[in-house]
Motif scaffolding. Structure first.
Motif, PDB file in Angstrom:
ATOM      1  N   GLN A 119       0.806  -1.225   0.000  1.00 11.79           N
ATOM      2  CA  GLN A 119       0.000   0.000   0.000  1.00 11.79           C
ATOM      3  C   GLN A 119       0.838   1.272   0.000  1.00 11.79           C
ATOM      4  N   CYS A 120       2.157   1.114   0.100  1.00  9.77           N
ATOM      5  CA  CYS A 120       3.006   2.292   0.346  1.00  9.77           C
ATOM      6  C   CYS A 120       3.417   2.966  -0.972  1.00  9.77           C
ATOM      7  N   PRO A 121       3.024   4.221  -1.191  1.00 11.51           N
ATOM      8  CA  PRO A 121       3.417   4.897  -2.426  1.00 11.51           C
ATOM      9  C   PRO A 121       4.926   5.098  -2.527  1.00 11.51           C
ATOM     10  N   ALA A 122       5.592   5.295  -1.373  1.00  7.12           N
ATOM     11  CA  ALA A 122       7.049   5.502  -1.409  1.00  7.12           C
ATOM     12  C   ALA A 122       7.753   4.221  -1.868  1.00  7.12           C
ATOM     13  N   ALA A 123       7.212   3.065  -1.443  1.00  7.40           N
ATOM     14  CA  ALA A 123       7.820   1.780  -1.846  1.00  7.40           C
ATOM     15  C   ALA A 123       7.646   1.548  -3.344  1.00  7.40           C
ATOM     16  N   GLU A 128      14.617   1.204  -3.389  1.00 16.27           N
ATOM     17  CA  GLU A 128      15.341   0.827  -2.150  1.00 16.27           C
ATOM     18  C   GLU A 128      14.463   0.864  -0.907  1.00 16.27           C
ATOM     19  N   TYR A 129      13.256   1.468  -1.014  1.00 15.55           N
ATOM     20  CA  TYR A 129      12.460   1.677   0.198  1.00 15.55           C
ATOM     21  C   TYR A 129      11.392   0.608   0.367  1.00 15.55           C
ATOM     22  N   ASN A 130      11.268   0.140   1.611  1.00 14.95           N
ATOM     23  CA  ASN A 130      10.290  -0.882   1.921  1.00 14.95           C
ATOM     24  C   ASN A 130       9.950  -0.748   3.405  1.00 14.95           C
ATOM     25  N   PRO A 131       8.726  -0.332   3.740  1.00  9.15           N
ATOM     26  CA  PRO A 131       8.404  -0.118   5.159  1.00  9.15           C
ATOM     27  C   PRO A 131       8.568  -1.365   6.016  1.00  9.15           C
ATOM     28  N   ARG A 132       8.387  -2.518   5.392  1.00  7.99           N
ATOM     29  CA  ARG A 132       8.526  -3.764   6.165  1.00  7.99           C
ATOM     30  C   ARG A 132       9.958  -3.930   6.663  1.00  7.99           C
ATOM     31  N   TYR A 157      12.717   8.462   2.910  1.00  6.34           N
ATOM     32  CA  TYR A 157      11.882   8.280   1.720  1.00  6.34           C
ATOM     33  C   TYR A 157      10.385   8.196   2.044  1.00  6.34           C
ATOM     34  N   CYS A 158      10.040   7.833   3.262  1.00  5.09           N
ATOM     35  CA  CYS A 158       8.624   7.764   3.645  1.00  5.09           C
ATOM     36  C   CYS A 158       8.001   9.153   3.518  1.00  5.09           C
ATOM     37  N   GLY A 159       6.830   9.207   2.887  1.00  5.44           N
ATOM     38  CA  GLY A 159       6.164  10.509   2.702  1.00  5.44           C
ATOM     39  C   GLY A 159       5.207  10.843   3.832  1.00  5.44           C
ATOM     40  N   GLN A 160       5.173  10.017   4.891  1.00  2.76           N
ATOM     41  CA  GLN A 160       4.292  10.234   6.044  1.00  2.76           C
ATOM     42  C   GLN A 160       2.827  10.396   5.625  1.00  2.76           C
ATOM     43  N   CYS A 161       2.410   9.583   4.649  1.00  2.00           N
ATOM     44  CA  CYS A 161       1.032   9.693   4.151  1.00  2.00           C
ATOM     45  C   CYS A 161       0.046   8.927   5.025  1.00  2.00           C
ATOM     46  N   GLY A 162       0.540   7.923   5.755  1.00  2.00           N
ATOM     47  CA  GLY A 162      -0.325   7.172   6.670  1.00  2.00           C
ATOM     48  C   GLY A 162      -1.072   6.007   6.034  1.00  2.00           C
ATOM     49  N   SER A 163      -0.846   5.736   4.746  1.00  3.72           N
ATOM     50  CA  SER A 163      -1.607   4.650   4.087  1.00  3.72           C
ATOM     51  C   SER A 163      -1.347   3.291   4.731  1.00  3.72           C
ATOM     52  N   CYS A 164      -0.185   3.124   5.348  1.00  4.80           N
ATOM     53  CA  CYS A 164       0.168   1.822   5.919  1.00  4.80           C
ATOM     54  C   CYS A 164      -0.574   1.532   7.234  1.00  4.80           C
ATOM     55  N   ILE A 165      -1.029   2.558   7.925  1.00  2.76           N
ATOM     56  CA  ILE A 165      -1.564   2.347   9.282  1.00  2.76           C
ATOM     57  C   ILE A 165      -2.866   1.541   9.286  1.00  2.76           C
ATOM     58  N   LEU A 174       3.456   2.222  11.329  1.00  2.16           N
ATOM     59  CA  LEU A 174       4.728   2.394  10.606  1.00  2.16           C
ATOM     60  C   LEU A 174       5.119   3.858  10.466  1.00  2.16           C
ATOM     61  N   MET A 175       4.124   4.670  10.156  1.00  2.00           N
ATOM     62  CA  MET A 175       4.410   6.090   9.955  1.00  2.00           C
ATOM     63  C   MET A 175       4.996   6.698  11.243  1.00  2.00           C
ATOM     64  N   GLY A 176       4.395   6.350  12.370  1.00  7.11           N
ATOM     65  CA  GLY A 176       4.887   6.850  13.654  1.00  7.11           C
ATOM     66  C   GLY A 176       6.286   6.331  13.948  1.00  7.11           C
TER      67      GLY A 176
HETATM   68  S1  SF4 Z   1       3.423   6.618   5.869  1.00  4.44           S
HETATM   69 FE1  SF4 Z   1       3.454   4.421   5.466  1.00  4.44          FE
HETATM   70  S2  SF4 Z   1       2.493   4.177   3.456  1.00  4.44           S
HETATM   71 FE2  SF4 Z   1       3.033   6.342   3.647  1.00  4.44          FE
HETATM   72  S3  SF4 Z   1       5.050   6.533   2.703  1.00  4.44           S
HETATM   73 FE3  SF4 Z   1       5.404   6.154   4.887  1.00  4.44          FE
HETATM   74  S4  SF4 Z   1       5.640   3.936   5.138  1.00  4.44           S
HETATM   75 FE4  SF4 Z   1       4.719   4.337   3.107  1.00  4.44          FE
END
Ligand code: SF4
Ligand code: SF4
Length: 314
Positions: A119-123, A128-132, A157-165, A174-176
């Motif tokens: 779900q992560c747009p940054a990934a 190179e980016y992977n929240p996992r 690289y995380c855009g702090q969009c919150g889609s992962c939560i 993850l965002m936090g």
């Molecule tokens: S907040 Fe979550 S979904 Fe959004 S860019 Fe960061 S890790 Fe990816």
């Protein structure tokens, strides 16, 4: 009145803005802060707006004023909070993960399902980016791996969009977690090892300066046509008419009223600033200032040259 009890003369805006950084350095703290403040609060009676709010935005003067003001306020803020952050700076990263509430609450047991990554747009954007892998590094409690992450560009690289939560079956935040690790990187100075990390100094003065002086992290003058050729040729026209468009839509650019971009009352701004003080933001900004100042000295450049260099870097 300034802090010495004497009346402050209003220095003309053009005279202050034309001062070189080394000339600003010769002004005393109270004089500089009071001169900025009196200029900021000069009203254009005919338009009912405060045009100097926009003119002061992003200037050397505003950055120097902020450095002095933040240093003084950070040093006089809560001693217990200071002691906690001092300890955090000197403890291993694993200590932070157990003691910083945002990180601690973000780290429920990851089952490596990969939903956050899908779900992560940054990934999707950065190979190179992977929240996992971020949560995996945190859960590993491996100090070496954590330091490597904090020193890397990947952390930014995380855009702090919150889609992962909302997608995480274990309710990890993850965002936090990313935001908490970024705080730690800057507290310890690991951010200086990466381009995106160093750029946080420019971001601190851009978005942080807006927050401190205007009450909004994004100010409507941030997004210039020159800085965003990707927005196409029509954006320049939109931007040149932005104030008028905002007023037509009921907003109040640089004037008291409604919506983002309005001039906050001194009382609201003071209340907002007190949240930044008690939440530890000033400790972080002051620490960033200390790291930037040491890094600038190492390269033999002034703090303003350093700011401009990291801003353009990469
Ligand atoms: S907040 Fe979550 S979904 Fe959004 S860019 Fe960061 S890790 Fe990816
Ligand atoms: S969605 Fe949650 S549980 Fe799944 S990999 Fe991401 S952090 Fe771990």
């Amino acid at each position: 009145m300034n802090g010495n009890g004497s009346v402050t003369q209003i220095v003309p805006l053009a005279a202050l803005l034309s001062k070189k950084p080394e000339e600003l350095e010769t002004m005393d703290n109270d004089e500089l802060v009071a001169a900025y403040q009196s200029l900021r609060d000069q009203e254009d009676g005919a338009r009912g707006s405060y045009p100097n709010i926009g003119r002061l935005y992003g200037t050397t003067l505003e950055r120097e004023k902020d450095r002095r003001e933040i240093r003084a306020q950070a040093e006089s803020s809560d001693a217990e909070m200071h002691a906690w952050y001092d300890r955090a700076r000197n403890e291993p990263c694993t200590w932070w993960l157990k003691n910083h509430l945002v990180a601690k609450h973000a780290l429920e047991t990851c089952i490596a399902c990969g939903v956050c990554t899908s779900q992560c747009p940054a990934a999707h954007y950065f190979a190179e980016y992977n929240p996992r892998t971020i949560v995996d590094a945190a859960l590993s409690q491996d100090e070496e791996r954590l330091v490597e992450l904090l020193k890397s560009d990947v952390l930014w690289y995380c855009g702090q969009c919150g889609s992962c939560i909302p997608m995480c079956p274990r309710e990890n935040n993850l965002m936090g977690l990313v935001s908490s690790l970024r705080f730690l990187a800057q507290l310890k100075g690991y951010h200086l090892s990466s381009v995106r990390g160093r750029q946080q100094y420019a971001m601190r003065h851009l978005c942080g300066g807006n927050l401190w002086n205007r009450g909004f992290s994004l100010y409507f003058r941030n997004v210039t046509a020159e800085g965003h050729p990707d927005f196409g040729p029509r954006y320049a026209r939109y931007q040149s008419e932005a104030e008028g468009q905002m007023i037509r839509l009921g907003a109040s650019p640089d004037r008291p009223g409604n919506f983002g971009g309005r001039k906050l009352s001194p009382q609201t701004l003071a209340e907002f600033r007190s949240c930044l003080v008690s939440g530890g933001t000033l400790v972080l900004w002051n620490q960033l200032e200390n790291h930037a100042s040491e890094d600038a000295k190492k390269s033999g450049v002034s703090i303003e040259e350093y700011h401009n260099r990291v801003h353009r870097e990469g």
